[in-house]
Structure formats: structure tokens, C-alpha cells
Design a protein around this motif. Structure first.
Motif, PDB file in Angstrom:
ATOM      1  N   TRP A  95       5.729   4.009   7.771  1.00 27.46           N
ATOM      2  CA  TRP A  95       6.265   3.053   6.796  1.00 27.46           C
ATOM      3  C   TRP A  95       5.433   1.773   6.786  1.00 27.46           C
ATOM      4  O   TRP A  95       5.092   1.250   5.724  1.00 27.46           O
ATOM      5  CB  TRP A  95       7.724   2.737   7.134  1.00 27.46           C
ATOM      6  N   LEU A  96       5.073   1.286   7.971  1.00 24.64           N
ATOM      7  CA  LEU A  96       4.311   0.043   8.060  1.00 24.64           C
ATOM      8  C   LEU A  96       2.949   0.144   7.382  1.00 24.64           C
ATOM      9  O   LEU A  96       2.520  -0.775   6.690  1.00 24.64           O
ATOM     10  CB  LEU A  96       4.126  -0.356   9.528  1.00 24.64           C
ATOM     11  N   VAL A  97       2.248   1.274   7.597  1.00 23.85           N
ATOM     12  CA  VAL A  97       0.893   1.380   7.073  1.00 23.85           C
ATOM     13  C   VAL A  97       0.893   1.411   5.550  1.00 23.85           C
ATOM     14  O   VAL A  97      -0.118   1.081   4.919  1.00 23.85           O
ATOM     15  CB  VAL A  97       0.174   2.629   7.639  1.00 23.85           C
ATOM     16  N   GLN A  98       2.013   1.782   4.947  1.00 22.75           N
ATOM     17  CA  GLN A  98       2.108   1.748   3.495  1.00 22.75           C
ATOM     18  C   GLN A  98       2.361   0.339   2.978  1.00 22.75           C
ATOM     19  O   GLN A  98       2.290   0.091   1.774  1.00 22.75           O
ATOM     20  CB  GLN A  98       3.203   2.704   3.019  1.00 22.75           C
ATOM     21  N   GLN A  99       2.635  -0.600   3.902  1.00 20.45           N
ATOM     22  CA  GLN A  99       2.870  -1.979   3.519  1.00 20.45           C
ATOM     23  C   GLN A  99       1.649  -2.867   3.774  1.00 20.45           C
ATOM     24  O   GLN A  99       1.444  -3.875   3.098  1.00 20.45           O
ATOM     25  CB  GLN A  99       4.064  -2.569   4.301  1.00 20.45           C
ATOM     26  N   VAL A 100       0.837  -2.508   4.783  1.00 16.54           N
ATOM     27  CA  VAL A 100      -0.293  -3.366   5.168  1.00 16.54           C
ATOM     28  C   VAL A 100      -1.550  -2.520   5.340  1.00 16.54           C
ATOM     29  O   VAL A 100      -1.495  -1.296   5.412  1.00 16.54           O
ATOM     30  CB  VAL A 100       0.001  -4.111   6.497  1.00 16.54           C
ATOM     31  N   SER A 101      -2.692  -3.200   5.430  1.00 16.86           N
ATOM     32  CA  SER A 101      -3.957  -2.517   5.645  1.00 16.86           C
ATOM     33  C   SER A 101      -4.144  -2.197   7.124  1.00 16.86           C
ATOM     34  O   SER A 101      -3.911  -3.048   7.986  1.00 16.86           O
ATOM     35  CB  SER A 101      -5.122  -3.391   5.180  1.00 16.86           C
ATOM     36  N   PRO A 102      -4.627  -0.976   7.445  1.00 17.50           N
ATOM     37  CA  PRO A 102      -4.855  -0.618   8.843  1.00 17.50           C
ATOM     38  C   PRO A 102      -6.254  -0.983   9.350  1.00 17.50           C
ATOM     39  O   PRO A 102      -6.623  -0.609  10.457  1.00 17.50           O
ATOM     40  CB  PRO A 102      -4.686   0.902   8.824  1.00 17.50           C
ATOM     41  N   GLY A 103      -7.026  -1.724   8.565  1.00 19.84           N
ATOM     42  CA  GLY A 103      -8.420  -1.984   8.908  1.00 19.84           C
ATOM     43  C   GLY A 103      -8.636  -2.617  10.266  1.00 19.84           C
ATOM     44  O   GLY A 103      -9.610  -2.296  10.952  1.00 19.84           O
ATOM     45  N   ALA A 104      -7.735  -3.515  10.680  1.00 20.02           N
ATOM     46  CA  ALA A 104      -7.924  -4.205  11.958  1.00 20.02           C
ATOM     47  C   ALA A 104      -7.904  -3.242  13.138  1.00 20.02           C
ATOM     48  O   ALA A 104      -8.513  -3.516  14.180  1.00 20.02           O
ATOM     49  CB  ALA A 104      -6.838  -5.264  12.138  1.00 20.02           C
TER      50      ALA A 104
END
Length: 255
Positions: A95-104
Motif C-alpha cells: 500500500w505504501l509503495v503505491q503512495q510514494v516513490s521507492p527510489g531512496a
């Protein structure tokens, strides 16, 4: 919902890649950093690539888990609390990854993978012999939940993290830890699939086509691991960890 329409050659190529990643995942984990670049290179947007990768991966992981269970290496009654918390963690991560970018995460994961590879190389306890338990079953649950959260959010390296933690913290022999990893990883994959499906982040036909390849690879890989044990699992974990790290570091420089 994002759209993507692959041609027949893309189906064939990615299904072939899924056989390879299913085989590697069943033994050492780490197929995600082969499959994810393949999906992105085929033109899938990042969130569709993450969701479709989980869809194909869950079948290969489940096939490997079933094979290990038939081989008497998976103890469901002992592991079910970890399955529950890992499932919940993965659902939250997806759910979180659909809200924010995982680039970090690309800057953190190589360090974790290198540390895990160093542990495998240097530790004399990476054998098929069970050893001293450092964490009780209850105290290991937050570890399983944290790895599940990571798997739902990004994923590559999850198998290595589960296996290394089961060996180091729960004292399991390497082949048994690899088998129980498949149980936990199947749970995290199913949770992720559910969340990505609810978010409309799946290319269903492509994912199911790749799932056939993943199941074949998972079946072959789990039989191979049970036959050869720690003497093949240990070097493959090292190679997979270093390979994943090199692939991530290369991604920094390649942009």
C-alpha cells in the motif's frame, strides 16, 4: 488504471525470464532484480512492473514452498505466527509503495545485501546443521514483519534476508531455512498481489503467462536445492547477493 499492451514476443521473452528467476528464487532468492529490469525494459510503468512482478512471482514461490513442504522441510504449525505478521507487513508495504516513490531504497539495499553476503561468507554456521537459537519464536515475529514490509514495498533480496535471519537468529540449518523462507515469501507475495490488484497495478494476462514460467522454475529449483543442500545453496546465496548489489550500484550510475 495504467495501460500497457505487450506483443507476443514480449510474452515469450518475459515468460522465459520467469523460468530463470523462479529457479534462482527457489534456491537463493534474488530473482526480482533480474525480473524488474526486464519488465521496465519492456516498457511497463514502475508501479505496473512491481505489481505484475508480484503476480508472476507468487506462483513460483508457492510451487517451491509446496515442494519443500512435501519434502518435510516446512513446519506450518511452528511458523504460522511469522506468516501472519509477514503477510500484514507486506500488505502495508504494498500500500505504501503505491503512495510514494521507492527510489531512496536503492541506496540502502546494496549495503544490506553486502552485509548479508559477508555474513554468509564469513559465518561457519551456514550449514545444514541446526544451531543455537538467538531469538524466541515471539521475538522473531517483528523481524518477519519488517522483512514483509520491505517485500511489499520493493522486494528484491527478500529471500536472502529471510534465510539469513532464520539461520542467524533462529539457528536453522541452511536448507531448512531456505524452505521456511519460501513459506514466508509466499505469504508476503500473496499479500502484495492483493494490494496491487486492488490498486489496479497489474497486467493480468502477462503476469499469469509469466507465472507458468515461474512455477516451472520454482519446481526445478526446489528439487535441486533439496538434492544438493547447503553446499549449493550457500554459494548461490553469495553470488545472488553480490549480483543484486552490483545491479543496484550500476543503476545509480546508469541513472
Amino acid at each position: 488504471m495504467e495501460a500497457f499492451a505487450p506483443d507476443l514476443s514480449t510474452y515469450a521473452l518475459l515468460t522465459g525470464v520467469a523460468v530463470l528467476t523462479g529457479f534462482v528464487d527457489a534456491i537463493a532468492g534474488g530473482g526480482g532484480l533480474v525480473m524488474m529490469p526486464a519488465l521496465l525494459g519492456a516498457g511497463l510503468p514502475p508501479h505496473l512492473a512491481l505489481g505484475t512482478n508480484k503476480l508472476q512471482s507468487v506462483f513460483g514461490t508457492s510451487m517451491a514452498c509446496w515442494n519443500y513442504w512435501r519434502g518435510g522441510l516446512v513446519d506450518w504449525r511452528h511458523n504460522w505466527p511469522w506468516v501472519v505478521v509477514a503477510f500484514a507487513g507486506a500488505a502495508m508495504g504494498a500500500w505504501l509503495v503505491q503512495q510514494v516513490s521507492p527510489g531512496a531504497l536503492g541506496y540502502v539495499i546494496p549495503v544490506l545485501l553486502l552485509a548479508m553476503a559477508a555474513y554468509v561468507i564469513l559465518s561457519p554456521r551456514m550449514t545444514d546443521e541446526d544451531a543455537h537459537i538467538r531469538l524466541t519464536r515471539g521475538k522473531y515475529a517483528p523481524v518477519a514483519g519488517a522483512i514483509g514490509l520491505y517485500d511489499g514495498f520493493f522486494g528484491p533480496g527478500t529471500g536472502q534476508f529471510f534465510t539469513a535471519s532464520l539461520v542467524a537468529l533462529r539457528g536453522q540449518g541452511l536448507t531448512r531455512a531456505t524452505a521456511n523462507t519460501k513459506l514466508l515469501n509466499a505469504a508476503t507475495n500473496w499479500a502484495s498481489v492483493g494490494m496491487f490488484a486492488l490498486g489496479g497495478k497489474m497486467v493480468w494476462l502477462l503476469g499469469l503467462s509469466m507465472a507458468g514460467g515461474g512455477m516451472l522454475g520454482g519446481y526445478l529449483g526446489s528439487h535441486f536445492a533439496m538434492r544438493h543442500g547447503a553446499r549449493i545453496i550457500r554459494p548461490l546465496i553469495i553470488v545472488a547477493s553480490l549480483g543484486l548489489t552490483a545491479r543496484l550500484i550500476w543503476g545509480w550510475f546508469a541513472g
